[in-house]
Motif scaffolding. Structure first.
Motif, PDB file in Angstrom:
ATOM      1  N   ARG A  44       0.832  -1.216   0.000  1.00 56.92           N
ATOM      2  CA  ARG A  44       0.000   0.000   0.000  1.00 56.92           C
ATOM      3  C   ARG A  44       0.865   1.264   0.000  1.00 56.92           C
ATOM      4  O   ARG A  44       0.594   2.221   0.714  1.00 56.92           O
ATOM      5  N   ARG A  45       1.850   1.285  -0.861  1.00 61.73           N
ATOM      6  CA  ARG A  45       2.785   2.412  -0.866  1.00 61.73           C
ATOM      7  C   ARG A  45       3.026   2.904  -2.292  1.00 61.73           C
ATOM      8  O   ARG A  45       3.287   2.117  -3.206  1.00 61.73           O
ATOM      9  N   LEU A  46       2.919   4.226  -2.456  1.00 61.95           N
ATOM     10  CA  LEU A  46       3.285   4.880  -3.709  1.00 61.95           C
ATOM     11  C   LEU A  46       4.259   5.999  -3.377  1.00 61.95           C
ATOM     12  O   LEU A  46       3.944   6.879  -2.565  1.00 61.95           O
ATOM     13  N   ASP A  47       5.440   5.946  -3.964  1.00 67.82           N
ATOM     14  CA  ASP A  47       6.462   6.985  -3.774  1.00 67.82           C
ATOM     15  C   ASP A  47       6.708   7.691  -5.096  1.00 67.82           C
ATOM     16  O   ASP A  47       6.808   7.045  -6.149  1.00 67.82           O
ATOM     17  N   LEU A  48       6.825   9.003  -5.037  1.00 68.42           N
ATOM     18  CA  LEU A  48       7.242   9.801  -6.176  1.00 68.42           C
ATOM     19  C   LEU A  48       8.654  10.272  -5.879  1.00 68.42           C
ATOM     20  O   LEU A  48       8.906  10.945  -4.872  1.00 68.42           O
TER      21      LEU A  48
END
Length: 232
Positions: A44-48
């Motif tokens: 459940r992780r989104l990194d930009l």
């Protein structure tokens, strides 16, 4: 008897507040400069990732397939994601069942050009998670997420940005009830309002925004007045 809630109602309720969140996300990514995204659905992780890192927690709403011509809700995805990943989509489905909104309950829906943004807007109202993100997951396939994190919280409202947000949001063609959308935005932004016939005034920290509606109920004009904090 209360009028049944519809998908259009939810889209109207989300319209301006959602747009402002998406604009805020653009502002944040511009600060990163050239960047890439890194996603881990099961975590459940989104990194930009760019000049810095913007880390967010994600929920999977659904996916679109040009080949199949459908939207598939996350809870119905056969890939077997962890329940936490699709929990938001399940909340949306439960809300849809309570209010008789089939677009929110049917596992798979025929795709139309504006279906994905409309379902995303509705999901934002239900989940109170206001920032969306999507990415290509293969030829003709796109995954649609809602993301959250401290940096995604909006800054305090100001008059110029509010005028821009409302004006720009009206161009996407999703807003059907302009007055409802405006009053919903004022409520979500905790702005005092004063309605007088075809005019609604919004009190912002540094001024007043006057919005006028035409005979068809559409926003016909906006004017801002900078005033002191002691002015009503």
């Amino acid at each position: 008897m209360m009028k049944p809630l519809t998908l259009d109602d939810l889209v109207n309720d989300a319209a301006f507040y959602s747009w402002e969140h998406q604009e805020h996300l653009i502002d944040l990514t511009e600060q990163l400069g050239e960047h890439r995204f890194q996603v881990d659905l099961n975590a459940r992780r989104l990194d930009l990732l760019g000049a810095g890192t913007l880390s967010t927690t994600l929920g999977m709403l659904g996916s679109t397939s040009e080949r199949l011509g459908t939207w598939l809700w996350g809870w119905a995805n056969p890939s077997g994601f962890a329940p936490e990943v699709t929990a938001m989509s399940l909340r949306v489905a439960e809300f849809g069942r309570q209010h008789g909104i089939r677009e929110l309950t049917d596992a798979e829906i025929p795709l139309t050009p504006d279906l994905a943004p409309r379902l995303t807007e509705a999901a934002k109202v239900v989940t109170r998670c206001w920032t969306g993100y999507s990415f290509a997951a293969g030829p003709g396939t796109r995954v649609h997420l809602l993301i959250d994190g401290p940096e995604l919280a909006l800054p305090a409202p100001n008059l110029p940005r509010t005028v821009r947000v409302i004006g720009e949001a009206l161009t996407n063609g999703l807003v059907r009830d302009h007055r409802r959308a405006l009053l919903s935005y004022a409520h979500l932004r905790r702005l005092r309002t004063k309605a007088d016939g075809s005019t609604v005034r919004l009190r912002l920290p540094e001024g007043v925004l006057t919005v006028t509606f035409d005979s068809l109920g559409r926003i016909g004009g906006m004017s801002g007045e900078m005033v002191g904090r002691g002015t009503a």
